[in-house]
Design a protein around this motif. Structure first.
Motif, PDB file in Angstrom:
ATOM      1  N   UNK A  47      21.924 -30.656 -35.719  1.00  0.00           N
ATOM      2  CA  UNK A  47      21.505 -31.775 -34.867  1.00  0.00           C
ATOM      3  C   UNK A  47      21.486 -31.341 -33.409  1.00  0.00           C
ATOM      4  N   UNK A  48      20.316 -31.431 -32.810  1.00  0.00           N
ATOM      5  CA  UNK A  48      20.137 -31.232 -31.385  1.00  0.00           C
ATOM      6  C   UNK A  48      19.451 -32.453 -30.820  1.00  0.00           C
ATOM      7  N   UNK A  72      28.097 -26.985 -31.568  1.00  0.00           N
ATOM      8  CA  UNK A  72      28.650 -27.407 -30.279  1.00  0.00           C
ATOM      9  C   UNK A  72      29.104 -28.860 -30.354  1.00  0.00           C
ATOM     10  N   UNK A  73      30.414 -29.070 -30.481  1.00  0.00           N
ATOM     11  CA  UNK A  73      30.936 -30.424 -30.662  1.00  0.00           C
ATOM     12  C   UNK A  73      30.755 -31.286 -29.419  1.00  0.00           C
ATOM     13  N   UNK A  78      27.907 -36.173 -27.093  1.00  0.00           N
ATOM     14  CA  UNK A  78      26.978 -36.836 -26.191  1.00  0.00           C
ATOM     15  C   UNK A  78      25.835 -37.488 -26.969  1.00  0.00           C
ATOM     16  N   UNK A  79      25.339 -36.781 -27.988  1.00  0.00           N
ATOM     17  CA  UNK A  79      24.279 -37.349 -28.820  1.00  0.00           C
ATOM     18  C   UNK A  79      24.783 -38.559 -29.597  1.00  0.00           C
ATOM     19  N   UNK A  96      31.911 -30.438 -36.111  1.00  0.00           N
ATOM     20  CA  UNK A  96      31.485 -29.067 -35.841  1.00  0.00           C
ATOM     21  C   UNK A  96      31.275 -28.315 -37.150  1.00  0.00           C
ATOM     22  N   UNK A  97      30.216 -27.479 -37.191  1.00  0.00           N
ATOM     23  CA  UNK A  97      29.949 -26.646 -38.366  1.00  0.00           C
ATOM     24  C   UNK A  97      29.274 -25.353 -37.915  1.00  0.00           C
ATOM     25  N   UNK A  98      29.597 -24.273 -38.584  1.00  0.00           N
ATOM     26  CA  UNK A  98      28.897 -23.000 -38.416  1.00  0.00           C
ATOM     27  C   UNK A  98      28.359 -22.631 -39.788  1.00  0.00           C
TER      28      UNK A  98
END
Length: 272
Positions: A47-48, A72-73, A78-79, A96-98
């Motif tokens: 998600x961006x 990037x948590x 902010x989203x 957060x996920x990688x």
């Protein structure tokens, strides 16, 4: 789950949020979930501010609990705040996920599954590529491996975390974001094409294995540039992320007698 990995907001009025204490930027954020007030849980991976956020908004509008996942948590929070402000009573959890790390995926989906039954998984990984495209001989093995790992192996790990529950309930939707490179390799695009080809194959295989069990798996090819602040001067040549997100919603809501397995989207001006 460490505090830095998950934060949830929404499901309460501004006054209720103030009474709950903490603030949007602190601790776990808001974790108030209204029982029986939602349609289920949607996990949007990757998600961006563009398509991922648009998909999250669209499902939040339909009273789903939406888990948004990315590396990037802080940006995710902010989203999440923006979604809650725009969509009345939206419930959004930032996690957060990688996707290149199986342990990170497992921990992230432990948080997702704690929200309730996952009805929809949207796998929408960010697959950046350099411009101009590199020569094949300039690509490193490490770069190539990651370009295959995140789109395909990451999807594999994410689906593994939700598919058993979907099978038990005989209900679920798996939506995968593809690209032009999903169906056509090009000079300089060997990295992204191999990863996207593999994701498409995974989507097809999952559809054929799980469709008879009530699981809808679909691959959505986004064949064009998505609108962003950087290309606002070319509206006829770019794709509106909210319009794309509407397609994801409509595919999810299709009647099981007429399921789509793959579709492609492009702006009217795009040559193909």
């Amino acid at each position: 789950m460490q505090k830095k990995q998950r934060r949830m907001i929404g499901g309460a009025s501004k006054m209720e949020r103030q009474q709950l204490g903490g603030g949007l930027g602190g601790g776990l954020g808001w974790n108030k979930v209204v029982p029986n007030a939602s349609e289920g849980v949607v996990a949007v991976v990757g998600v961006g501010p563009g398509l991922g956020a648009a998909i999250a908004r669209r499902f939040a509008r339909e009273r789903y609990i939406v888990a948004i996942l990315a590396r990037d948590l802080d940006k995710l929070m902010k989203l999440a705040e923006e979604i809650v402000e725009k969509e009345n009573e939206a419930q959004v959890c930032a996690i957060r996920i990688d996707c290149s790390d199986p342990k990170s995926v497992k921990e992230a989906f432990e948080a997702v599954n704690s929200l309730g039954s996952v009805e929809v998984l949207v796998y929408n990984p960010n697959t950046p590529f350099p411009w101009p495209p590199p020569k094949f001989t300039d690509i490193t093995a490490e770069s190539f491996e990651r370009s295959v790992m995140v789109p395909c192996l990451g999807a594999f790990h994410c689906v593994q975390q939700v598919i058993k529950g979907m099978v038990e309930r005989e209900k679920g939707t798996l939506l995968f974001t593809g690209a032009t490179a999903s169906i056509r390799g090009g000079a300089g695009f060997s990295e992204i094409a191999c990863g996207k080809f593999a994701l498409r194959a995974l989507a097809q295989s999952l559809a054929r294995e799980y469709q008879p069990q009530g699981i809808h798996a679909a691959h959505i090819i986004v064949d064009g540039k998505i609108s962003s602040p950087r290309n606002q001067d070319m509206p006829d040549a770019t794709m509106n992320p909210d319009a794309i997100a509407e397609v994801y919603w409509q595919v999810h809501k299709q009647h099981k007698s007429a399921w789509t397995q793959e579709l492609d989207l492009r702006p009217f001006s795009e040559k193909f």
